[in-house]
Scaffold this active site. Sequence first.
Site, mmCIF file in Angstrom:
data_model
loop_
_atom_site.group_PDB
_atom_site.id
_atom_site.type_symbol
_atom_site.label_atom_id
_atom_site.label_comp_id
_atom_site.label_asym_id
_atom_site.label_seq_id
_atom_site.Cartn_x
_atom_site.Cartn_y
_atom_site.Cartn_z
ATOM 1 N N TYR A 101 24.012 5.592 7.418
ATOM 2 C CA TYR A 101 24.450 7.133 7.755
ATOM 3 C C TYR A 101 24.173 8.153 6.786
ATOM 4 C CZ TYR A 101 27.332 4.411 11.182
ATOM 5 O OH TYR A 101 27.846 3.583 12.255
ATOM 6 N N LYS A 143 28.922 -0.670 5.961
ATOM 7 C CA LYS A 143 27.942 -1.536 6.230
ATOM 8 C C LYS A 143 26.723 -1.631 5.478
ATOM 9 C CE LYS A 143 29.275 -0.155 10.835
ATOM 10 N NZ LYS A 143 30.077 1.371 10.520
ATOM 11 N N HIS A 175 25.192 -4.485 9.165
ATOM 12 C CA HIS A 175 25.223 -3.595 10.227
ATOM 13 C C HIS A 175 24.296 -4.169 11.671
ATOM 14 C CE1 HIS A 175 24.886 1.216 10.484
ATOM 15 N NE2 HIS A 175 25.297 0.470 11.705
ATOM 16 N N ASP A 230 35.448 4.803 9.575
ATOM 17 C CA ASP A 230 34.389 3.943 9.597
ATOM 18 C C ASP A 230 32.936 4.687 9.050
ATOM 19 O OD1 ASP A 230 33.001 1.244 11.149
ATOM 20 O OD2 ASP A 230 32.018 2.988 11.431
#
Length: 299
Positions: free
Chosen positions: A56, A81, A112, A51
């Site tokens: 990120y 996401k 997200h 994931d």
Amino acid sequence: MADNKPTSKTYTLASGDKMPAIGLGTWQSAKDGSCQAAVEAALAAGYRYIDTALAYGNEHEVGAGVKAAGIPREQLWITTKLDNPWHKRVGEGIDTSLKNLGTDYVDLYLMHWPSSTRPDDLKKHYDDWNFIDTWREMQKLVGSGKVRNIGVSNFGITNLEKLLNHPDTKIKPSVNQIELHPNNPSPKLVAYCKDKGIHVTGYSCLGSTGSPLYKDPVVLSIAEAKGKTPQQCLLQWGIQNGWDVIPKSVTKERIEANFALDGWSLTDEEVHKLSNLKDRRKVCGDAWLPVKVFFGDDE
């Protein structure tokens, strides 16, 4: 559900695709090569589910780790996401993630947050756009070959009701990824998703960095009785409650230990005890967003 072994257990989504019950989470994984190494270690240990998210900033490392591991793509489940400032650029968002990851498709693409944030000012929300508009665009990805399933993340009952009841919602979210651990069990939200046929993924499933759960006397007593780590018991609790878990770690030994869930389980009483801890703590709030997304409707 495939069978009774948590690490090989899967959850069948509306599309018929089978999602593994445990994956490697990469939120807060440093972008210094450690994320790539963690992905490689996880895949070597038997994980087949990673994931990540555009927000990120580590999709490149995830992709490099997947490539280095050499696992056939069809044996993997990759979730990423759409970031908040990209809500008006869904097509560009998925193409960016696919390029970063070095893959032709993702198994699951999530919105997200239900926040259509202006990219020119992250403290402001678009006046002419909201998550319904974003979902309308995400629905176009299904059948494109780039995305196998679409879903949401950080959606409570209030926003799920808005999404599911809107006439433009033609495809129901396959998954809602939410914060889930014994200090934030969200029983009403979990029950709501189950009733609507939306699978749940639990993030921060260990309570995040420095979690007080590792010192909780109930958690410690159960771990001692089982001869397992507190982390293993927390992950087992999530899986036995019916959602998949995505523990984050960059330490090889912990990555391997987190995956060692075969051949044992918690008793119903132990699950009940963990579900009814008195302390409440939410790792991820919404104060940093330009709009409120949590309304206390999940308890």
